[in-house]
Design a protein around this motif. Sequence first.
Motif, PDB file in Angstrom:
ATOM      1  N   LYS A 156       0.814  -1.218   0.000  1.00 61.17           N
ATOM      2  CA  LYS A 156       0.000   0.000   0.000  1.00 61.17           C
ATOM      3  C   LYS A 156       0.847   1.266   0.000  1.00 61.17           C
ATOM      4  N   GLU A 157       2.096   1.141   0.495  1.00 59.60           N
ATOM      5  CA  GLU A 157       2.987   2.293   0.503  1.00 59.60           C
ATOM      6  C   GLU A 157       3.739   2.440  -0.821  1.00 59.60           C
ATOM      7  N   GLY A 158       3.500   1.524  -1.745  1.00 55.46           N
ATOM      8  CA  GLY A 158       4.171   1.574  -3.034  1.00 55.46           C
ATOM      9  C   GLY A 158       5.555   0.977  -3.026  1.00 55.46           C
ATOM     10  N   ASN A 159       5.862   0.171  -2.011  1.00 56.47           N
ATOM     11  CA  ASN A 159       7.186  -0.440  -1.888  1.00 56.47           C
ATOM     12  C   ASN A 159       7.168  -1.899  -2.317  1.00 56.47           C
ATOM     13  N   PHE A 160       8.365  -2.415  -2.664  1.00 58.23           N
ATOM     14  CA  PHE A 160       8.486  -3.837  -2.986  1.00 58.23           C
ATOM     15  C   PHE A 160       8.003  -4.671  -1.805  1.00 58.23           C
TER      16      PHE A 160
END
Length: 454
Positions: A156-160
Amino acid sequence: MKKIFLLLGLSFFFVQCKKDDLARYQTKPYVELQHPEWSKSATLYEVNVRQFTKEGTFKAFEKHLPRLKAMGIDIIWLMPINPIGVKHRKGTLGSEYSVKDYYEINPEYGNKEDFKHLVSTIHTMGMHVILDWVANHSAWDNELTQKHPNWYTKNKEGNFQPTTWYDWDDVVDFDYNQPDMRHFMTNAMKYWVKDFNIDGYRCDVAGFIPVDFWENVRSELDAIKPVFMLAEWESRDLHKKAFDMTYSWTLFDKMKDATTNNKGIGGLVEYMAHDQNAFPSNGYRMTFTDNHDMNSWNGTPMKNFGAGLKTAIVFSNVINGMPLVYSGQEAGLDRSLKFFDKDEIEWNAFPYAALFTKLFELKHKNHALWNGDFGGAMVRIYSDKMDKIISFSREKDNDKIISILNFSNEVVTVKLNFKYEKGTYKELFSGQVYTLKGIDSLTLQPWDYLILVK
């Protein structure tokens, strides 16, 4: 005359309609792919290169090939040979399933010339080789994370993120909605077939990846050479156009239930029924009493099957399927190998080698035990001890075997209905001759088995 032609025309019309209607209900094989000819009676051996020898290299492993060939092994499955990621690595050496580069060799094992020599040696000895392929995820420090970050799923944070719901913290999850990512992975798999002449792949967590990806991969690989594909999964849809063989995880669980879990043979009978009726007959199943996952996380075969271990080994070799041997199993490996660190196998003795050799010799020469539709269907033989004894026959091309196994810790005298099995047979291990007359009584010791060969 016009009426005659009209009647003839109507008659032809109705006949053709009937044919077209029936054509819609004609059966056709579920499995559409073509198995390599050399796989029809094949056996399989999984190689943990890191732990196989003190050196942990391709060159050191090569010395074991004559022994494996003599034992009756046909396909060598090498656990992943690619470089291993360093970022978020587990243990000192990391997991082979954390791939840092899909086009390179783990330098701990050797170089590309060493690998080419290994493949060539395996082929010269009349065996084949498949590579373990990790298409679901890569290492955190695989260069693809920098060059193509959009090829990975994100949180959700846009991280891998690792594959969701698992503790695979040393890997990041691919996104198979990206066409370019699919193209890259397909080309990488083609590279090892074209440039190194490998014979196929064992594909890690294959069910996590869309089936249409695998079906396309299979068609592109087969255009290079006929390949053999093993899916780490248990699903019939993978058999249609993508994979020759899937795992029989359920069989392992049911054999454990019938031995150390003391739950009886009900689960095994259910497995046999489902295998016979739910899975496509020409879809190969991989049968096993050990593999790298089971050994490292679930314990040794002796722990899992106890006094019934040899019974489970024999059973998994005479039912429908291709039998697997894991690194060190023939040597009676009595511990779980470390997964992320060096933990060399001890090759001091080979208490199970003779058993595997005997079973594989029978499989190779007896068509009833061949794989898929090349072999014979399992036909249940009924008895008065259905709660303890599993008995069945298999027959193909004038070859026939009868398997009778006592999955209990009791001496059992059983009366079996051999109405369709009358005749003279020789028992595989003892050489004793049995003449079956129709209704016959046999006594089996605890965990004993008889494999009668006609």
